[in-house]
Structures are given as C-alpha cells and as structure tokens.
Write a protein that holds these residues in place. Structure first.
Motif, short mmCIF file in Angstrom:
data_model
loop_
_atom_site.label_atom_id
_atom_site.label_comp_id
_atom_site.label_asym_id
_atom_site.label_seq_id
_atom_site.Cartn_x
_atom_site.Cartn_y
_atom_site.Cartn_z
N GLU A 1 0.83 -1.21 0.00
CA GLU A 1 0.00 0.00 0.00
C GLU A 1 0.87 1.26 0.00
OE1 GLU A 1 -3.32 0.31 -0.36
OE2 GLU A 1 -3.17 -1.82 -0.83
N ARG B 1 2.38 1.66 -3.39
CA ARG B 1 1.37 2.01 -4.39
C ARG B 1 0.96 3.48 -4.28
NH1 ARG B 1 -1.95 -1.71 -3.17
NH2 ARG B 1 -1.57 -3.16 -4.89
N ASN B 2 0.93 4.01 -3.08
CA ASN B 2 0.33 5.33 -2.87
C ASN B 2 1.31 6.46 -2.59
OD1 ASN B 2 -2.33 4.26 -3.13
ND2 ASN B 2 -2.21 3.49 -1.03
N GLU C 1 4.01 9.25 -3.08
CA GLU C 1 4.37 10.04 -4.25
C GLU C 1 5.86 9.97 -4.57
OE1 GLU C 1 2.97 14.00 -3.87
OE2 GLU C 1 0.84 13.43 -3.88
#
Length: 262
Positions: free
Chosen positions: A171, A174-175, A177
């Motif tokens: 997670e 994936r998230n 930046e």
C-alpha cells in the motif's frame, strides 16, 4: 515496428503487433490476462521461478494477470502478437473457468491449430469487429486453449500468505508520491531491509522498487488509453520529468508512451 489497437465494442481488449531484434523488456506484470503469438524468430521467456524457456515460431503463450515475466528476442528478428483482456471476462468465456490452467500460471502451447486460433483473435481486434463476433472468436479460441496440454506450465510466482504480511508495504509503495526508503518499508512489517527484499521477490517476483515502478506503468497505460496527455500522466504518477517517464515506460512496454497512446 509497433502497432496497438483497442476494441471500440469491448474497450478492455487490446491487440499489439510488434517486431524486435534487440532486448526490449525488463521483468514486469500486467493487470490483464494476456495471449502471446510467436509469428517469426525465437525469443527467451523469463518468468520467475521457472528460469528461461526458448520460444519458437508458432508457440502460443498465455500469461495470467499479475504473473511476472519478460520475453526478449533470441539471435535475430522476432515478430509477435499480444492480446490483453480483462481476466474475469476471459475466465467467463473459458470452459474451465477461473480454475483453468490458463489462469494458474504461464502456459506455453505448441500446436499449429492453436497458433491460428490465437492469431485470429488479433485480427478481430484490429478489424474492430462487433462485440458479438469478438466474443464468439474468443469463446472458440479460449475453449481450444483450455483443452490443450501445455508444453510448459510455469506456476504462479506469487505467495498469497506472504502478500498479506506485506500488504502495508504494498500500500505504501502504491500510494507514496516518492520512492520510500527500504528501511522505512522494512519497519512497517518488522523485517530487516534484506529480508524485505527477499520476501518481496518471493511474494511478487519483483523487488520493492521494481514492483512500485510496475504499478505506476500499469496506471500510466490506463491513463494513456483514456487519452490523458503524456505530460499530465507523467506528472500525476510522480515521475521527475517526461524523459524519466519515457525511459521507465519503454522498459516495461517496449514502446514509447506516444506510440502506445496512439
């Protein structure tokens, strides 16, 4: 030579025709079910944990969503086709359903009739046929592929239990930046950085940062297919600049973002 076509009737369907004579892919995974058709030349398929398989003209390769692989030309010109589709749609048209060997791992099939059937799938996509004609062609072809005995069957490279343990890391990758540090990721699951790298490779087939890059490129493909401009796509996905985005995209897709977007 690279040529892409998406179905108007079934937008999740994408066809590709390509010709290569130099290495072009790094290990990657799609979020689609994929069928590859080798038209000319030989290539080397690498798909952890199977090592390498030499593909010959006429071979048909099926690759489930999420299966890490790379395929690159072997000793000269290599001409091939790829068909990508929503995996649940493909399973619904396959007699064995989601339990078919087609979705259990990479299958390499060696029968001329299967090569012709699979090659015809690209033709209906490039012809932009109706949904009815496309579904009829895919139902026939997937039925034949499902019934065939694979020459090689490479089991899935993922470890579901370990994936659950690593979910906080996935997670974050994936998230976030920016690229998180390995130490930061390892702390999330109480591992050393070296154990984290080994665990990620066992669970997904890719190192943490390679997995993150793959996720970003899959997102980029979705955005480019929707017509999002290249500069906007690169910025939205956190690439430092357009040049960096081009390099990473080409390493995963073996085509520039502009050629892929069409």
């Amino acid at each position: 030579m690279e040529e892409f076509r998406r179905s108007t009737a079934l937008p999740h369907l994408e066809g590709r025709r390509s010709c290569r004579d130099t290495p072009c892919y790094r290990p990657h995974a799609h979020d689609t079910f994929s069928i590859g058709v080798i038209d000319e030349g030989t290539s080397v398929l690498t798909g952890p944990p199977a090592g390498q398989i030499l593909l010959r003209p006429g071979d048909v390769v099926t690759i489930p969503a999420g299966q890490v692989h790379a395929c690159n030309p072997h000793e000269g010109r290599w001409r091939y086709q790829m068909i990508h589709m929503d995996q649940s749609w493909a399973a619904a048209l396959t007699p064995g359903g989601a339990d078919s060997h087609l979705f259990a791992g990479i299958s390499v099939l060696r029968r001329p009739d299967l090569n012709r059937r699979a090659g015809a799938l690209g033709e209906v996509i490039f012809a932009d046929d109706s949904a009815e004609r496309i579904e009829a062609a895919f139902t026939e072809a997937l039925g034949a592929l499902d019934a065939a005995e694979p020459e090689f069957l490479v089991g899935s490279s993922t470890d579901p239990e370990l994936l659950d343990v690593l979910r906080p890391v996935l997670e974050h990758l994936r998230n976030d930046e920016v690229n998180p540090s390995l130490d930061e990721l390892a702390r999330l699951v109480g591992m050393s950085r070296f154990r984290l790298i080994r665990s990620m490779k066992r669970a997904t087939g890719l190192s943490p940062l390679a997995w993150r890059q793959n996720v970003r490129i899959v997102r980029a493909e979705h955005m480019l297919r929707r017509g999002v401009p290249i500069v906007e796509t690169a910025h939205a996905l956190g690439f430092a600049d357009q040049s960096h985005f081009h390099r990473v995209f080409r390493a995963h897709v073996a085509a520039s973002p502009g050629v892929y977007r069409g």
